[in-house]
Design a protein around this motif. Sequence first.
Motif, PDB file in Angstrom:
ATOM      1  N   ILE A   6       0.937  -1.295  -0.080  1.00 14.24           N
ATOM      2  CA  ILE A   6       0.058   0.036   0.075  1.00 14.24           C
ATOM      3  C   ILE A   6       0.850   1.344   0.091  1.00 14.24           C
ATOM      4  O   ILE A   6       1.781   1.427   0.833  1.00 14.24           O
ATOM      5  N   GLN A  13      -5.811   7.057   3.405  1.00  9.15           N
ATOM      6  CA  GLN A  13      -5.429   5.427   3.319  1.00  9.15           C
ATOM      7  C   GLN A  13      -5.753   4.592   4.288  1.00  9.15           C
ATOM      8  O   GLN A  13      -5.719   3.246   4.158  1.00  9.15           O
ATOM      9  N   LEU A  16      -8.219   1.709   3.770  1.00 10.10           N
ATOM     10  CA  LEU A  16      -7.753   0.642   2.531  1.00 10.10           C
ATOM     11  C   LEU A  16      -6.732  -0.005   3.490  1.00 10.10           C
ATOM     12  O   LEU A  16      -7.068  -1.291   3.223  1.00 10.10           O
ATOM     13  N   LYS A  19      -8.869  -2.460   5.730  1.00  4.60           N
ATOM     14  CA  LYS A  19      -9.919  -3.312   4.652  1.00  4.60           C
ATOM     15  C   LYS A  19      -8.883  -4.446   4.318  1.00  4.60           C
ATOM     16  O   LYS A  19      -9.385  -5.600   4.147  1.00  4.60           O
ATOM     17  N   SER A  70      -3.147   2.034  -4.040  1.00  7.17           N
ATOM     18  CA  SER A  70      -3.565   3.380  -2.945  1.00  7.17           C
ATOM     19  C   SER A  70      -4.791   3.790  -3.333  1.00  7.17           C
ATOM     20  O   SER A  70      -5.421   3.310  -4.556  1.00  7.17           O
ATOM     21  N   ILE A  71      -5.415   4.827  -2.712  1.00  4.85           N
ATOM     22  CA  ILE A  71      -6.630   5.275  -2.895  1.00  4.85           C
ATOM     23  C   ILE A  71      -6.443   6.852  -2.762  1.00  4.85           C
ATOM     24  O   ILE A  71      -5.530   7.417  -2.006  1.00  4.85           O
ATOM     25  N   SER A 279     -14.193   5.547   0.017  1.00  5.41           N
ATOM     26  CA  SER A 279     -14.031   4.770   0.939  1.00  5.41           C
ATOM     27  C   SER A 279     -15.020   4.944   1.781  1.00  5.41           C
ATOM     28  O   SER A 279     -15.372   3.706   2.431  1.00  5.41           O
ATOM     29  N   VAL A 291     -13.725  -0.229  -1.549  1.00  9.21           N
ATOM     30  CA  VAL A 291     -12.540  -0.509  -1.153  1.00  9.21           C
ATOM     31  C   VAL A 291     -11.936  -1.815  -1.475  1.00  9.21           C
ATOM     32  O   VAL A 291     -10.892  -2.008  -2.197  1.00  9.21           O
ATOM     33  N   ILE A 295      -8.994  -3.433  -3.944  1.00  5.29           N
ATOM     34  CA  ILE A 295      -8.143  -4.218  -3.716  1.00  5.29           C
ATOM     35  C   ILE A 295      -8.068  -5.638  -4.584  1.00  5.29           C
ATOM     36  O   ILE A 295      -7.160  -6.058  -4.932  1.00  5.29           O
TER      37      ILE A 295
END
Length: 306
Positions: A6, A13, A16, A19, A70-71, A279, A291, A295
């Motif tokens: 990540i 983040q 993420l 999750k 990443s988000i 998210s 999310v 992934i």
Amino acid sequence: MNKIIIIGANNFQVPLIKKANEMGLETHVFAWEEGALGKQFANYFYPISIIEKEQILEIAKNIKPAGVVSIASDLASITVNYLANALGLTGNSLHCAESTTDKYRMRAILSKNGLPCPRFCLLNENRKTLCEGLTYPLIVKPTDRSGSRGVTKVVDKNMLEPAVQRAFSESFKKRVIVEEFVEGKEYSIEMISWQGEHHFIQTTEKETTGAPYFVEKSQHQPANLEKEMVLKIIEIIKKSLRVLGVEYGASHSEIIITPENEIFITEIGARMGGDYIGSDLVKLSTGFDFVKAVIDVAMGIKPKIE
């Protein structure tokens, strides 16, 4: 246990990282240590700046992750796709990463393909003359930042040079885009892509502080739009994602709709939107676990989209 890398550990983040842990993945998180709120949730934390792509890659080769993700960060998405390509993992091309994080390049590609954009021009530090032929008011912004950083509305020539200098100060690459201001309501479109197929998830209605800096204040889902307008927007965004080369993962596309119901593309990011749009808001408004889907895609698993 599958491992996942990540990129980033700020507050955006954290969902993420949590999750990924919930999914039973071993989390390897890379980020500058200052402000790394996600550090406490990571199985392994590496205090390395997210822009240090080569350094992260050398460590990643030993980790042997099943995915890189990443988000909500343009800067992180560049490193994510660099690593995915180098490690043979699922991700977008380097061309796509550049085209969706450089606002000028994005504008040029969209305009070339007949997609609705304001008129624009590019400035760099070696170019001292300001853009000619554009009509005031204008929007001035860095080509490589997000979240309204360095963005200014300019109503006359006297405001232009200070706005350009402000944008330069925020830009990593010292490049600034100047474009004609479009009056209207701001929205975003949240989608997820798998093997070049783009799936619509939700519309978001944005509220900002308005001129001159347009700092985002709140987001609402779903947006208050007629079904016919939503379908028209989806068609435009899907074509935009295709010409920008987006094949995998989340996308966050920002548009303006004028009082005359004309649609203009503001920008398109091949990543989840910030401000907890993807998210949190998406799941609250649709039930879709955005999310988890991001992934899954990063790990080469087709997301479950109903």
